[in-house]
Motif scaffolding. Sequence first.
Motif, short mmCIF file in Angstrom:
data_model
loop_
_atom_site.label_atom_id
_atom_site.label_comp_id
_atom_site.label_asym_id
_atom_site.label_seq_id
_atom_site.Cartn_x
_atom_site.Cartn_y
_atom_site.Cartn_z
N SER A 1 -5.62 8.40 5.13
CA SER A 1 -4.60 8.49 4.00
C SER A 1 -3.20 8.84 4.65
O SER A 1 -3.37 9.63 5.75
N GLY B 1 -1.93 10.87 -0.56
CA GLY B 1 -1.36 9.64 -0.42
C GLY B 1 -1.97 8.54 -0.15
O GLY B 1 -3.04 8.26 -0.53
N PRO B 2 -1.48 7.30 0.06
CA PRO B 2 -2.27 5.83 0.03
C PRO B 2 -3.24 5.87 1.28
O PRO B 2 -2.96 6.26 2.26
N THR C 1 0.71 -1.20 -0.02
CA THR C 1 -0.01 0.01 -0.05
C THR C 1 0.99 1.32 0.14
O THR C 1 0.42 2.23 -0.66
N SER D 1 -5.83 5.49 -3.42
CA SER D 1 -4.67 6.61 -2.92
C SER D 1 -5.63 7.95 -3.39
O SER D 1 -6.25 8.00 -4.25
N THR D 2 -5.44 8.99 -2.54
CA THR D 2 -5.97 10.16 -2.64
C THR D 2 -4.83 11.05 -3.01
O THR D 2 -3.79 10.76 -3.22
#
Length: 873
Positions: free
Chosen positions: A460, A427-428, A120, A423-424
Motif C-alpha cells: 500500500s 493508503g491504497p 486507485t 485500501s488499508t
Amino acid sequence: MPHRNVILRRSLVTVAVLVVLALVATVVAVVVVTRRPLPSAGGEETIPGLSGTVRVVRDAQGVPDIYASTPEDLFQAQGYVQAQDRFFEMDYRRHVTSGRLAELVGDNPDAIEADKVIRTFGWRHVAEAEWEILDAPTKSYLTAYADGVNAYLDGRAPGDIAFEYTVLGLQVDVDAPEKWDPIDSLAWLKAMAWDLRGNYDDELGRAQAFASIGDVARVNELFPVYPEELNPPILDADQASANLAANPAPALGETADGAGASSTASLYDPEDAGLALAVDSAARAIDAVPVLVGDGEGIGSNSWVVSGALTDTGSPLLANDPHLSLGVPSIWSQVGLHCLTTSAACPFDVSGFSFAGFPGVIIGHNASLAWGITNLGADVTDFFLERTSGATYEVDGAWVDLTTRTETIKVNGGEDIELVIRSTGHGPIVSGVLDLDETGSTPVTGVDGEPVRRSSYEVSLGWTALTPGLTAQAIFAMDTSASAQDIKAAAEYFEVPSQNIIFATVDGHIGYQAPGRIPVRDEVSGAVPSDGTWPRPGWDSRYDWQGWVDPAAMPSVLDPVEGFIVAANQAVGPAGAGPFLALDWDYGYRSERIRDLLETEIEAGRPISVAAMARIQNDTFNPYAEVLVPTLLEQTITNTFDRAGQDLLVGWDYSQDADSAPAAYFAAVWVELLSLTFDDELSDASAPDGGSRWLEVVRTHLDDPTSLWWDDRRTVNVVETRDEIFTQALVKAREQLTKKLGRKADEWEWGKLHRLALQHPVLGGSSIPGVVRGFVNPSPVEMGGGSSIINATGWDASSGSYDVTSGPSMRMVVDLADLDRSTWVVVTGTSGHPASSHYADQLDRWAAGETYSWQFTEKAVTAAGKDTLTLTP
C-alpha cells in the motif's frame, strides 16, 4: 526503475491510417483543419459574468498581460485566455488526473493502465475533499477561472477548439468537451505533487536491489550518505542550530539501530518470491502513471538568490530554472495578472509562470517580491508491506477490514471496466492493480469463515497528498506576498509537493523557506529501518506515521551573512539538525558548482549582474568528469586506435558543450563503466540511470580498486579490479562512438548524441504518421549540458540512448532593482496550437541559453504590446 515516457507508448495505431487518408489528401485541407482553432489575439469579445472591461495585451511572443478591476474578472479572463491557447492540454491533463484517459483516447492499453492506477490513488476524490476546506476567496478565484474557460468553450465545436480533437475524431467519438470545473484545477495539483513526491523510487529500489543482491550492507552502498563535506546543505550548521533553537522539533525518523538494520534480511528474504513480486508489481503500477511534470533522472531544479550588497545594482537578483520533463506544449504558461488599482479588494499585480488549468502564478514576482521554487525532496511517501486475507489486513496481530470502493472506467469505443479499489489505514493497495493474478492479491478464502494469514504480501502507498490540503490557497498567498513573514505564512498552506522557496524583496531582503506536510516517523528497532528508506511492515503499528512536522519548525533563513542562498535539491540541513525531512537527496554537485561560480565572482570583486546569473544558468561543467577523468587517464591503452578516445580527455576543461568531442566520449565511457560494474548483479529495475547517486557510488569506491563491485561475476574464474573495468570502459566507448559518430574521434560532438526531441503527449508517438508527427513535434535540437550539470539536460544511462529526458523547463532571472530588466524563457512557446507561430517560437533561443526581456510595469507592457484583446461583460 525505467523512466516512463510522457507519450502513450502504444499510440493511436488506427489513427495512423485514417489521418493519412483524411489529412494528407490535400495541403489545403491540412491548412484549414490545423488553422481553424487559432484564437483571435485582438479585437473585442463579450464574456458573460464579467463585472467590467478587461484588457489583454500580448507581446511579440504572445505572452498575455491581463488588466482587470476585480480578482474575479482577472481570473475569469485568465481562464478564457488559457482556454484560447491551451485547452486541449488542459483537457488531457484533467482526463489523466481523474483516471479518465481512456474516455479521451479510446481503447489504448497504456491509457487503461494509467486510469486504473490513478483511480486507485483517488486523486479526484482528494481534490473534491479539498474544495470543501478551501477559504472563500480561493473558491471564488477557482470558480471565476472555470467560468472563463467555459465562456471560451461555449458554442464552439471540438474542431474549432483544438486540432487534436479532429485527429481523435477519426478513431473515437469526440463530443463537445465537458465544462471546466474548479475541481479540475485542484486535481492538477495532485499531478504536480505526484511527480515531485520525493524518494519513492529509492525506497522501492532498495527492496528491488536486495532481491538481486541479498546483502543489506551492499544495498546501502548503492545509496550513499549525502556528502556534506563536499557539497554543503542549504543551511549551514549555525543556521540550522538557530532554526532549531527558535522552533524546537524532534529529529524523529533516524535509522533504526543495529539490531533493526541487521534484521532487514529477515523481512526482505530474497527467497520469498511473494515479497519480490509484490514490490515489482507496485513499481510497475507506479510506472504506469503518465509523466505530466517530471519523473526519473534529472528531475530537480536550480535556484539561487544574491543580496544587493554583491550585485551591480545594489538590489537582489534571483534565478530559477526548474528541471522537469520537456514536451510540447510547455509545462509553463507565461502570464501577467494586474489589478488596475492594487488594493486589499484587488491585491494582484504579479507576473510569471502559471499552469494552464490553474489560476494565478506559480513562480514569478509581484511589485514587491520575487520567488523561485525547487523540489525539496522531502520523504513524503512510504510503501507499506501488508499481510492481507480475504477482505482484511493484519495490524498488531489483529485483522482489520479493508476499505473498498468500486469504480467504473469508461473506454471510448470499448467495454466499461469495473475496478475494485482496496485500501488499508496506510493508503491504497497499489500492487496487483495491473496484475492481480501474478501477485496473488485475489482474496483468500479462510477456514470456517476465519481469515487465514497470507504467505505473500501486498503493497500500500502512504502519501501526504492523499490527505486533503490547502496548497491552492498557498498559490494566491505567494502571489500577493511582500515580505519574509508573508512567505512563511503562505508556506504553511503549501503542503504538497514539499518545495524549497527562495525569495527576494524590492527593499533588499533575501531568504529561504521550506514548506510542506512532512510525516513524523518514530524511531523503531524492528524488522527494517524506520526512517522511510525501505518499505515498511504495515502489520506493525510502530511504523505508522505519528502526525506531521509543525510548519513553524520548517527550516528558513533570512539575509545570511555570506550574501547568497543556493537551493538546488541538495540536503536542506546537516544530518540530525532540525526536523527529519529525508535521507535521500540529490547529491549536491549542481548546488556546489553554483556556489563555486558565485564565490569566484565575489572573491574577484566583480559585482554580480543579470548577465552573470544567466551565464551561471548555462554552465556546462561536468562534476562527473572532474571526479573520474584523473583515474581514466591513469589507464594504459597500447592500441593507437583505442587510445584516440582517451587522448581526448587530456587537457579537457570538463565542459559539456554541444560541440565537445571529449564530452561525447566521456558520456559513452560513463555508460560502459556503469554497465560493466553493476549489470552483473542488478536487475533491469535497478539498473543505474547515471544520476548523481551513481556518481557518488562510483566516487566512494574509487579508492578501493578491489571492491566486489568492480568484479564482473559473469566472467568465469576471473576477478576484475577497478583498473580493468575502467580500461574496458574506455575501449568499449571508443568502439561504440566509432559506430555512432565515425572513426575520427576529434570530430565527435556531444550534441549529435544528446538531442532534445520534444513530443506531443497524444499525437507525437512513432505509430502516428510522419506528416502529423512532423506537424506537432518540433524538430530535434542538439544540446549541451547533462546530468548533475547546472545546465541540467538529463539523460538516462540505462536506456541505450543519450537523448535528453528532462531539463530547464524555463529560465528566469529577476532584477529587484528594475523588474522590467528581468529575463525569462520557456522551452517551447505560449500556444498549444501546432499551427500557431507561438507553438515553439522560444525553443531555439532556449536551446542556445538565451532569454527574452520580461516586461512588468504597465508602461513597459504597453510599449512591448503587439495585440490587444478587449473582453467586455
